[in-house]
Design a protein around this motif. Structure first.
Motif, short mmCIF file in Angstrom:
data_model
loop_
_atom_site.label_atom_id
_atom_site.label_comp_id
_atom_site.label_asym_id
_atom_site.label_seq_id
_atom_site.Cartn_x
_atom_site.Cartn_y
_atom_site.Cartn_z
N ASN A 416 36.72 47.92 -31.26
CA ASN A 416 36.79 48.48 -30.25
C ASN A 416 35.87 50.36 -30.47
OD1 ASN A 416 39.09 50.23 -28.79
ND2 ASN A 416 38.06 52.19 -29.68
N TRP A 417 35.20 50.17 -29.42
CA TRP A 417 33.88 50.84 -29.14
C TRP A 417 34.00 51.85 -28.55
CZ3 TRP A 417 28.17 49.47 -27.12
CH2 TRP A 417 27.27 50.54 -27.74
N ASN A 418 33.60 53.61 -28.75
CA ASN A 418 34.02 54.41 -28.02
C ASN A 418 33.04 55.43 -28.17
OD1 ASN A 418 35.07 57.49 -27.73
ND2 ASN A 418 36.93 56.33 -27.11
N ARG A 419 32.57 56.03 -27.31
CA ARG A 419 31.19 56.74 -27.02
C ARG A 419 31.72 58.16 -26.33
NH1 ARG A 419 25.50 55.82 -25.95
NH2 ARG A 419 25.06 58.13 -25.69
N PHE A 420 31.60 59.43 -27.17
CA PHE A 420 32.33 60.64 -26.23
C PHE A 420 30.94 61.50 -26.19
CE2 PHE A 420 34.27 64.94 -26.31
CZ PHE A 420 34.82 65.21 -25.36
N ASP A 421 30.59 62.34 -25.18
CA ASP A 421 29.66 62.90 -24.67
C ASP A 421 30.54 64.18 -23.66
OD1 ASP A 421 27.81 60.84 -25.91
OD2 ASP A 421 27.89 60.33 -23.71
N SER A 422 30.01 65.85 -24.52
CA SER A 422 30.04 67.11 -23.33
C SER A 422 29.47 67.86 -23.70
CB SER A 422 31.41 67.13 -23.75
OG SER A 422 32.49 68.21 -23.97
N PRO A 423 28.74 67.76 -22.61
CA PRO A 423 27.76 69.13 -22.47
C PRO A 423 27.95 70.02 -22.65
CG PRO A 423 26.80 67.28 -21.12
CD PRO A 423 28.27 67.16 -21.73
N ASN A 424 28.11 71.48 -23.71
CA ASN A 424 28.65 72.71 -23.64
C ASN A 424 30.23 72.56 -23.82
OD1 ASN A 424 26.64 74.17 -23.10
ND2 ASN A 424 27.22 73.31 -20.76
N GLY A 425 30.62 71.40 -24.10
CA GLY A 425 32.15 70.72 -24.89
C GLY A 425 32.36 71.23 -26.19
N PHE A 426 32.13 72.14 -27.12
CA PHE A 426 32.85 72.27 -28.25
C PHE A 426 34.11 72.69 -28.01
CE2 PHE A 426 32.99 73.68 -32.48
CZ PHE A 426 32.59 72.26 -33.54
N ILE A 427 33.87 74.19 -27.44
CA ILE A 427 34.71 75.03 -27.83
C ILE A 427 35.69 74.79 -26.84
CG2 ILE A 427 35.78 77.61 -27.32
CD1 ILE A 427 34.26 77.09 -29.20
N LEU A 428 37.24 74.30 -26.93
CA LEU A 428 38.50 73.50 -25.68
C LEU A 428 38.61 74.81 -25.21
CD1 LEU A 428 39.57 71.13 -28.69
CD2 LEU A 428 38.31 71.02 -26.91
N GLY A 429 39.64 74.53 -23.79
CA GLY A 429 40.43 75.55 -23.72
C GLY A 429 39.83 76.28 -22.42
N PRO A 430 40.33 76.69 -21.34
CA PRO A 430 39.69 77.18 -20.29
C PRO A 430 38.83 78.52 -19.75
CG PRO A 430 42.00 77.59 -20.17
CD PRO A 430 42.15 76.97 -21.32
N GLN A 431 38.99 79.48 -21.03
CA GLN A 431 38.23 80.64 -21.14
C GLN A 431 37.88 81.03 -22.62
OE1 GLN A 431 41.89 80.92 -19.77
NE2 GLN A 431 41.42 80.09 -17.57
N THR A 432 37.16 82.01 -23.12
CA THR A 432 37.13 82.30 -24.62
C THR A 432 36.36 83.76 -24.34
OG1 THR A 432 35.74 81.76 -26.81
CG2 THR A 432 35.05 81.35 -23.96
N ALA A 433 36.74 84.55 -25.09
CA ALA A 433 36.45 86.15 -25.77
C ALA A 433 35.47 85.95 -26.52
CB ALA A 433 37.77 87.06 -25.53
N LEU A 434 35.83 85.00 -27.20
CA LEU A 434 34.52 85.16 -28.85
C LEU A 434 33.12 85.00 -28.22
CD1 LEU A 434 34.37 86.19 -31.35
CD2 LEU A 434 34.66 84.05 -32.47
N PHE A 435 33.39 83.54 -27.64
CA PHE A 435 32.05 83.01 -27.51
C PHE A 435 31.38 83.03 -26.21
CE2 PHE A 435 34.75 81.11 -30.89
CZ PHE A 435 33.62 80.69 -31.76
N GLY A 436 30.11 83.57 -26.80
CA GLY A 436 29.36 83.47 -25.62
C GLY A 436 28.51 82.01 -24.54
N LYS A 437 28.03 82.35 -23.38
CA LYS A 437 27.54 80.79 -22.42
C LYS A 437 26.96 80.57 -24.23
CE LYS A 437 27.20 81.50 -18.10
NZ LYS A 437 26.80 81.49 -16.82
N SER A 438 25.95 81.26 -24.39
CA SER A 438 24.67 79.60 -25.16
C SER A 438 25.30 79.88 -26.73
CB SER A 438 23.91 81.23 -25.57
OG SER A 438 24.11 82.17 -26.37
#
Length: 582
Positions: A416-438
């Motif tokens: 089995n071989w799996n590859r996952f790429d997620s730009p800007n995807g470290f923080i999960l959830g639809p909104q965040t108050a703590l982390f800015g876009k950068s």
């Protein structure tokens, strides 16, 4: 008992006493029963044949002096059982369901008559398992095919079994109250669940949950799974490596009949309403598009002898995240002691010079250095609020080959071989108050899995199984690139701290401490298991060797930091401390 059998059993028992390890190689089920006549007297040396419905392969055993027959390790699926003995009619029992980690008990009573006459008994195996006290549940292929599953993460079906519940909001599962992993919502948690696939460990020793973590939708595609078992204590001897929950997975195999399928799924935000939180803060409806597609194919390489199965699955999702922090969204130049109509120069730096904002100068509206730093400060905050695009692309390729020869040797090899790429995807959830876009770091996962096994039976009483595997899980993150990667993390704190009643949430800018972290976990594993049937008793011996190599590069934060607190004075007496980490 023959001397070679005694010697083999003694050697394996001795080795098992020398090396105490967790046994996790459970890849099959068992069939066991008693052959007797109408009066209940046991019949020795009866011929018992187990026939696979999918592959047509036949496996024969003889009942022992106690009338007991056993098939201790059989691939999961449907079978027919044929029993014959001199002076009795042939009896066929079907269907016989073999499930992973379970023992199917069948007591056969033969009727007097000619062997050419046959009696077929149809019915289901009893739900009550009297062969063991193990508390476990099975999620089979019928459930996987018939129930809807958002995200195609098959482990979510573990929530259907007793004593299982969600742990947090990111896909972790708690069994019998045990934490689901290191990233659970409990403080100082240490997840102690164990996962295995085709007899090989699929547990991350670092994170304490299933390999791959919560960010990746799945490591193994849903179509690649035949069934899985969720066991809660007490365990049998084969299980180990967990305090409460043991998830044991077996993958699909080919059959003599060519079979395959494909799928495509699309979910688009164009048909839905705006999120309530985004709408309340004045942000437009984010574009959220989910696509899932793939296909599988299986069949025979050599009829009744060798089979193959291949599965490919991919999931692509555009799922924006919104940085919302009301106290900082309302910030403007008047908070820095400037008049509302003062014209600010264009920003020329991602951050202001902290010392230049320590206090408002005597004539702020005519101080070019101060005006420039205010422009840079407001730009740094405002550019980090709002909707940020986020993309996730996950694909999994699985293949398996099974072989069975005429001497009852069985081999399998699964990859089995799996590859996952997620730009800007470290923080999960639809909104965040703590982390800015950068600070919304990019997330990546690379996972490799190889498992092989061999089993051989000596007569009707002795079975040996060998399993070997290698797996590697590589999880890492990188900065978004919105600011220079060498810049520090900047933490802005509202005047009243993080108490929502007095100020709201802190706000991070720059590069997050977790951007640039990397965790690489490699695991080698080999095990040997022996099952021996003697009279009414089954003896099991085993040994397992596991070697784990783990590399962690500053995952979760930077190694060192320095901090200073400055005050930005304002006409409305608003002050914002600033902490910088290097």
């Amino acid at each position: 008992m023959p001397r070679p059998v005694l010697l083999i059993s003694f050697l394996f028992l001795t080795v098992a006493c020398w090396i105490v390890t967790a046994q996790v190689s459970v890849t099959s089920g068992a069939v066991r029963g008693v052959v007797s006549d109408n009066s209940g007297a046991v019949i020795a040396n009866a011929s018992v044949t187990l026939v696979s419905r999918s592959s047509g392969s036949r496996l024969s055993r003889s009942s022992n002096s106690a009338g007991i027959f056993a098939f201790p390790s059989q691939p999961v699926g449907l079978y027919a059982l044929e029993v014959t003995a001199p002076g009795f009619r042939r009896e066929i029992v079907e269907p016989v369901l073999v499930q992973i980690g379970q023992t199917t008990s069948l007591n056969v009573r033969l009727q007097p008559g000619a062997a050419s006459e046959a009696i077929t008994v149809s019915g289901e195996s009893p739900l009550l398992r009297t062969e063991d006290s193990n508390q476990s549940s099975i999620v089979n292929r019928e459930l996987l095919d018939g129930l809807p599953l958002n995200g195609r993460r098959f482990l979510d079906f573990a929530l259907l079994v007793p004593n299982a519940s969600p742990d947090g909001q990111n896909g972790l599962v708690s069994f019998a109250g045990e934490q689901g992993g290191e990233d659970t919502g409990y403080a100082n948690a240490n997840g102690a669940n164990s996962f295995s696939v085709d007899g090989a460990s699929a547990t991350s020793n670092y994170f304490g949950n299933a390999r791959g973590g919560e960010k990746v939708p799945y490591i193994f595609g849903e179509n690649a799974i035949e069934e899985f078992q969720v066991a809660v204590s007490p365990y049998r001897a084969e299980y180990g490596g967990a305090a409460s929950g043991f998830v044991n997975v077996v993958t699909r195999s080919g059959s003599d009949t060519m079979h395959g399928g494909g799928f495509y799924y699309n979910r688009n935000s164009g048909t839905g309403a705006n999120d309530a939180v985004d709408k309340a803060n004045g942000f437009p409806r984010p574009v959220n598009i989910l696509q899932q597609f793939g296909g599988s194919l299986g069949g025979a390489l050599i009829p009744h002898r060798a089979w193959f199965f291949v599965d490919y699955e991919q999931q692509r999702q555009k799922n924006p995240i919104t940085a919302i922090n009301a106290p900082f969204a309302d910030l403007d130049q008047t908070d820095f002691g400037l008049a509302d109509d003062t014209e600010l120069p264009p920003p020329n730096s991602p951050f202001p010079v902290p010392s230049d904002l320590a206090q408002v100068p005597a004539n702020p509206d005519s101080n070019p250095v101060y005006l420039q730093d205010v422009a840079n400060a407001l730009n740094a905050i405002q550019s980090n609020l709002g909707v940020q695009s986020r993309f996730a692309n996950d694909w999994s390729l699985f293949s398996k080959i099974d072989y069975r020869d005429a001497k009852d040797d069985r081999f399998y090899l699964s990859l089995n071989w799996n590859r996952f790429d997620s730009p800007n995807g470290f923080i999960l959830g639809p909104q965040t108050a703590l982390f800015g876009k950068s600070t919304l770091a990019n997330a990546f996962v690379r996972d490799y899995h190889a498992s092989a096994g061999w089993s051989h039976a000596w007569g009707s009483n002795l079975l040996n199984e060998v399993h070997a595997s290698f797996s590697r899980d590589d999880q890492y993150s990188t900065p978004t690139g919105m600011v220079d990667p060498v810049l520090p993390t900047v933490l802005l704190m509202p005047p009243g701290g993080e108490d929502e009643s007095s100020g709201g949430s802190n706000f991070q800018l720059g590069n997050a401490g977790f951007a640039g972290g990397r965790t690489n976990e490699a695991l080698w594993q080999i095990s040997d298991h022996v099952s021996y049937l003697h009279g009414k008793h089954t003896f099991k011996f085993g040994v397992e060797f596991t070697d784990t190599h783990l590399t962690d590069l500053a995952f979760g934060g930077l190694a060192a930091h320095s901090a200073e607190t400055l005050t930005w004075s304002a006409m409305r007496t608003r002050s914002i401390p600033l902490i910088s980490r290097r």
